[in-house]
Design a protein around this motif. Structure first.
Motif, PDB file in Angstrom:
ATOM      1  N   THR A  10      15.226  -7.582  18.204  1.00 58.49           N
ATOM      2  CA  THR A  10      14.971  -9.018  18.107  1.00 58.49           C
ATOM      3  C   THR A  10      14.893  -9.478  16.659  1.00 58.49           C
ATOM      4  O   THR A  10      14.151  -8.907  15.865  1.00 58.49           O
ATOM      5  CB  THR A  10      13.642  -9.383  18.812  1.00 58.49           C
ATOM      6  N   VAL A  11      15.649 -10.521  16.341  1.00 55.71           N
ATOM      7  CA  VAL A  11      15.537 -11.221  15.056  1.00 55.71           C
ATOM      8  C   VAL A  11      15.207 -12.659  15.399  1.00 55.71           C
ATOM      9  O   VAL A  11      15.983 -13.346  16.056  1.00 55.71           O
ATOM     10  CB  VAL A  11      16.843 -11.144  14.242  1.00 55.71           C
ATOM     11  N   ASP A  12      14.023 -13.112  14.989  1.00 57.56           N
ATOM     12  CA  ASP A  12      13.564 -14.469  15.281  1.00 57.56           C
ATOM     13  C   ASP A  12      13.428 -15.227  13.968  1.00 57.56           C
ATOM     14  O   ASP A  12      12.382 -15.192  13.318  1.00 57.56           O
ATOM     15  CB  ASP A  12      12.228 -14.402  16.026  1.00 57.56           C
ATOM     16  N   LEU A  13      14.513 -15.886  13.563  1.00 59.61           N
ATOM     17  CA  LEU A  13      14.500 -16.616  12.293  1.00 59.61           C
ATOM     18  C   LEU A  13      13.510 -17.765  12.321  1.00 59.61           C
ATOM     19  O   LEU A  13      12.881 -18.069  11.310  1.00 59.61           O
ATOM     20  CB  LEU A  13      15.902 -17.134  11.963  1.00 59.61           C
ATOM     21  N   THR A  14      13.347 -18.413  13.473  1.00 63.44           N
ATOM     22  CA  THR A  14      12.438 -19.546  13.583  1.00 63.44           C
ATOM     23  C   THR A  14      11.001 -19.135  13.287  1.00 63.44           C
ATOM     24  O   THR A  14      10.281 -19.824  12.575  1.00 63.44           O
ATOM     25  CB  THR A  14      12.524 -20.165  14.992  1.00 63.44           C
ATOM     26  N   SER A  15      10.592 -17.982  13.808  1.00 59.24           N
ATOM     27  CA  SER A  15       9.227 -17.481  13.586  1.00 59.24           C
ATOM     28  C   SER A  15       9.116 -16.651  12.318  1.00 59.24           C
ATOM     29  O   SER A  15       8.019 -16.238  11.942  1.00 59.24           O
ATOM     30  CB  SER A  15       8.767 -16.632  14.776  1.00 59.24           C
ATOM     31  N   GLY A  16      10.246 -16.332  11.688  1.00 63.82           N
ATOM     32  CA  GLY A  16      10.234 -15.556  10.456  1.00 63.82           C
ATOM     33  C   GLY A  16       9.852 -14.109  10.654  1.00 63.82           C
ATOM     34  O   GLY A  16       9.144 -13.527   9.845  1.00 63.82           O
ATOM     35  N   ARG A  17      10.343 -13.511  11.761  1.00 63.04           N
ATOM     36  CA  ARG A  17       9.991 -12.111  12.010  1.00 63.04           C
ATOM     37  C   ARG A  17      11.101 -11.360  12.719  1.00 63.04           C
ATOM     38  O   ARG A  17      11.965 -11.940  13.356  1.00 63.04           O
ATOM     39  CB  ARG A  17       8.712 -12.024  12.825  1.00 63.04           C
ATOM     40  N   ILE A  18      11.009 -10.058  12.551  1.00 66.69           N
ATOM     41  CA  ILE A  18      11.920  -9.113  13.201  1.00 66.69           C
ATOM     42  C   ILE A  18      11.062  -8.168  14.023  1.00 66.69           C
ATOM     43  O   ILE A  18      10.037  -7.674  13.543  1.00 66.69           O
ATOM     44  CB  ILE A  18      12.713  -8.313  12.143  1.00 66.69           C
ATOM     45  N   ILE A  19      11.478  -7.925  15.260  1.00 74.10           N
ATOM     46  CA  ILE A  19      10.807  -6.920  16.095  1.00 74.10           C
ATOM     47  C   ILE A  19      11.675  -5.668  16.031  1.00 74.10           C
ATOM     48  O   ILE A  19      12.869  -5.718  16.328  1.00 74.10           O
ATOM     49  CB  ILE A  19      10.647  -7.387  17.557  1.00 74.10           C
ATOM     50  N   ALA A  20      11.059  -4.555  15.619  1.00 75.16           N
ATOM     51  CA  ALA A  20      11.799  -3.315  15.437  1.00 75.16           C
ATOM     52  C   ALA A  20      11.280  -2.219  16.349  1.00 75.16           C
ATOM     53  O   ALA A  20      10.086  -2.161  16.656  1.00 75.16           O
ATOM     54  CB  ALA A  20      11.693  -2.857  13.985  1.00 75.16           C
ATOM     55  N   ASP A  21      12.183  -1.370  16.785  1.00 74.43           N
ATOM     56  CA  ASP A  21      11.858  -0.162  17.542  1.00 74.43           C
ATOM     57  C   ASP A  21      12.468   0.990  16.754  1.00 74.43           C
ATOM     58  O   ASP A  21      13.508   1.536  17.121  1.00 74.43           O
ATOM     59  CB  ASP A  21      12.441  -0.255  18.948  1.00 74.43           C
ATOM     60  N   PRO A  22      11.802   1.345  15.618  1.00 71.02           N
ATOM     61  CA  PRO A  22      12.406   2.323  14.704  1.00 71.02           C
ATOM     62  C   PRO A  22      12.444   3.716  15.295  1.00 71.02           C
ATOM     63  O   PRO A  22      11.635   4.061  16.165  1.00 71.02           O
ATOM     64  CB  PRO A  22      11.487   2.285  13.490  1.00 71.02           C
ATOM     65  N   PRO A  23      13.394   4.540  14.828  1.00 70.65           N
ATOM     66  CA  PRO A  23      13.427   5.942  15.269  1.00 70.65           C
ATOM     67  C   PRO A  23      12.092   6.626  14.915  1.00 70.65           C
ATOM     68  O   PRO A  23      11.453   6.282  13.919  1.00 70.65           O
ATOM     69  CB  PRO A  23      14.566   6.548  14.438  1.00 70.65           C
ATOM     70  N   GLU A  24      11.691   7.551  15.746  1.00 65.44           N
ATOM     71  CA  GLU A  24      10.422   8.277  15.570  1.00 65.44           C
ATOM     72  C   GLU A  24      10.335   8.895  14.182  1.00 65.44           C
ATOM     73  O   GLU A  24      11.281   9.518  13.705  1.00 65.44           O
ATOM     74  CB  GLU A  24      10.344   9.392  16.625  1.00 65.44           C
ATOM     75  N   GLY A  25       9.218   8.703  13.516  1.00 61.69           N
ATOM     76  CA  GLY A  25       8.951   9.306  12.215  1.00 61.69           C
ATOM     77  C   GLY A  25       9.537   8.565  11.020  1.00 61.69           C
ATOM     78  O   GLY A  25       9.347   8.992   9.895  1.00 61.69           O
ATOM     79  N   LEU A  26      10.236   7.462  11.250  1.00 59.92           N
ATOM     80  CA  LEU A  26      10.846   6.735  10.134  1.00 59.92           C
ATOM     81  C   LEU A  26       9.793   6.073   9.255  1.00 59.92           C
ATOM     82  O   LEU A  26       9.879   6.127   8.027  1.00 59.92           O
ATOM     83  CB  LEU A  26      11.830   5.688  10.664  1.00 59.92           C
ATOM     84  N   PHE A  27       8.790   5.473   9.860  1.00 64.80           N
ATOM     85  CA  PHE A  27       7.727   4.826   9.108  1.00 64.80           C
ATOM     86  C   PHE A  27       6.525   5.755   9.007  1.00 64.80           C
ATOM     87  O   PHE A  27       6.094   6.322  10.021  1.00 64.80           O
ATOM     88  CB  PHE A  27       7.314   3.505   9.768  1.00 64.80           C
ATOM     89  N   PRO A  28       5.954   5.924   7.807  1.00 61.86           N
ATOM     90  CA  PRO A  28       4.780   6.802   7.653  1.00 61.86           C
ATOM     91  C   PRO A  28       3.586   6.196   8.394  1.00 61.86           C
ATOM     92  O   PRO A  28       3.463   4.990   8.510  1.00 61.86           O
ATOM     93  CB  PRO A  28       4.540   6.841   6.153  1.00 61.86           C
ATOM     94  N   GLU A  29       2.737   7.057   8.870  1.00 66.89           N
ATOM     95  CA  GLU A  29       1.525   6.603   9.580  1.00 66.89           C
ATOM     96  C   GLU A  29       0.490   6.089   8.627  1.00 66.89           C
ATOM     97  O   GLU A  29       0.252   6.495   7.577  1.00 66.89           O
ATOM     98  CB  GLU A  29       0.952   7.753  10.419  1.00 66.89           C
ATOM     99  N   GLY A  42       0.800  -1.220   0.000  1.00 67.30           N
ATOM    100  CA  GLY A  42       0.000   0.000   0.000  1.00 67.30           C
ATOM    101  C   GLY A  42       0.833   1.269   0.000  1.00 67.30           C
ATOM    102  O   GLY A  42       0.294   2.352  -0.171  1.00 67.30           O
ATOM    103  N   TYR A  43       2.133   1.137   0.204  1.00 69.98           N
ATOM    104  CA  TYR A  43       2.999   2.304   0.185  1.00 69.98           C
ATOM    105  C   TYR A  43       3.801   2.316  -1.112  1.00 69.98           C
ATOM    106  O   TYR A  43       4.112   1.272  -1.668  1.00 69.98           O
ATOM    107  CB  TYR A  43       3.943   2.317   1.396  1.00 69.98           C
ATOM    108  N   LYS A  44       4.138   3.515  -1.583  1.00 73.41           N
ATOM    109  CA  LYS A  44       4.844   3.650  -2.859  1.00 73.41           C
ATOM    110  C   LYS A  44       6.339   3.392  -2.739  1.00 73.41           C
ATOM    111  O   LYS A  44       6.974   2.997  -3.702  1.00 73.41           O
ATOM    112  CB  LYS A  44       4.629   5.053  -3.435  1.00 73.41           C
ATOM    113  N   SER A  45       6.910   3.648  -1.572  1.00 77.69           N
ATOM    114  CA  SER A  45       8.363   3.513  -1.434  1.00 77.69           C
ATOM    115  C   SER A  45       8.699   2.640  -0.225  1.00 77.69           C
ATOM    116  O   SER A  45       7.855   2.342   0.609  1.00 77.69           O
ATOM    117  CB  SER A  45       9.015   4.884  -1.289  1.00 77.69           C
ATOM    118  N   THR A  46       9.968   2.259  -0.168  1.00 76.08           N
ATOM    119  CA  THR A  46      10.441   1.460   0.948  1.00 76.08           C
ATOM    120  C   THR A  46      11.068   2.362   2.002  1.00 76.08           C
ATOM    121  O   THR A  46      11.325   3.540   1.757  1.00 76.08           O
ATOM    122  CB  THR A  46      11.486   0.437   0.462  1.00 76.08           C
ATOM    123  N   VAL A  47      11.319   1.784   3.170  1.00 73.01           N
ATOM    124  CA  VAL A  47      11.953   2.503   4.272  1.00 73.01           C
ATOM    125  C   VAL A  47      13.258   1.789   4.588  1.00 73.01           C
ATOM    126  O   VAL A  47      13.308   0.555   4.610  1.00 73.01           O
ATOM    127  CB  VAL A  47      11.026   2.511   5.516  1.00 73.01           C
TER     128      VAL A  47
END
Length: 168
Positions: free
Chosen positions: A149-168, A133-138
């Motif tokens: 956290t990088v959980d290869l077994t579950s296939g996911r990454i838990i991120a705490d990105p800097p404020e404002g990095l990801f569009p709302e 749904g977004y036009k560009s990547t981050v």
């Protein structure tokens, strides 16, 4: 290709006797020839013998390649090693191939996207994260602070990105 990891690419021919220009993606670049026969996506197998370092890579001989024309024809070909031939990594290190495709969630469990690529422009690795749904990547810094956290077994990454990095 899940049991293989891209360890290098052929950048073209080197000289007129069938040597190739080889780019190594290994932590120890000169070790690319130590992982046994390397294969292409199409399944062609080559024994790699690094002959000498050159600017931006190595000159190398590939089994079955004996002419400049044959070497030129391989330009852009990626070379893969069997995963079990690669060294085991410490707990806090990952092969880039293992990170691509992982879901990225924030610390509250909300989906931020999926890892499309891993880049390094000198300072630190960056995860290229794409959300539908977004036009560009981050570009998310791949640091312990931003990615606790990088959980290869579950296939996911838990991120705490800097404020404002990801569009709302």
């Amino acid at each position: 290709m899940d049991d293989k990891v891209c360890v290098g690419a052929i950048a073209g021919s080197f000289g007129v006797r069938g040597e190739v220009r080889l780019k190594s993606f290994c932590a120890e670049p000169e070790a690319i020839g130590d992982y046994g026969p390397l294969t292409t996506k199409e399944g062609t197998s080559f024994t790699v013998t690094v002959t000498r370092p050159i600017k931006n890579g190595f000159a190398a001989r590939l089994s079955g390649v004996s002419s400049k024309e044959a070497a030129d024809g391989l330009k852009g070909t990626q070379l893969f090693a069997p995963r079990d031939a690669l060294p085991a990594l410490p707990d806090d290190e990952f092969y880039h191939a293992d990170l691509i495709g992982l879901a990225v969630l924030d610390t509250g469990g909300a989906e931020l996207g999926e890892v499309r690529a891993v880049h390094n422009h000198g300072a630190t690795d960056l995860l290229e994260v794409f959300k539908r749904g977004y036009k560009s990547t981050v570009l998310l810094p791949f640091t312990r602070e931003a990615v606790p956290t990088v959980d290869l077994t579950s296939g996911r990454i838990i991120a705490d990105p800097p404020e404002g990095l990801f569009p709302e």
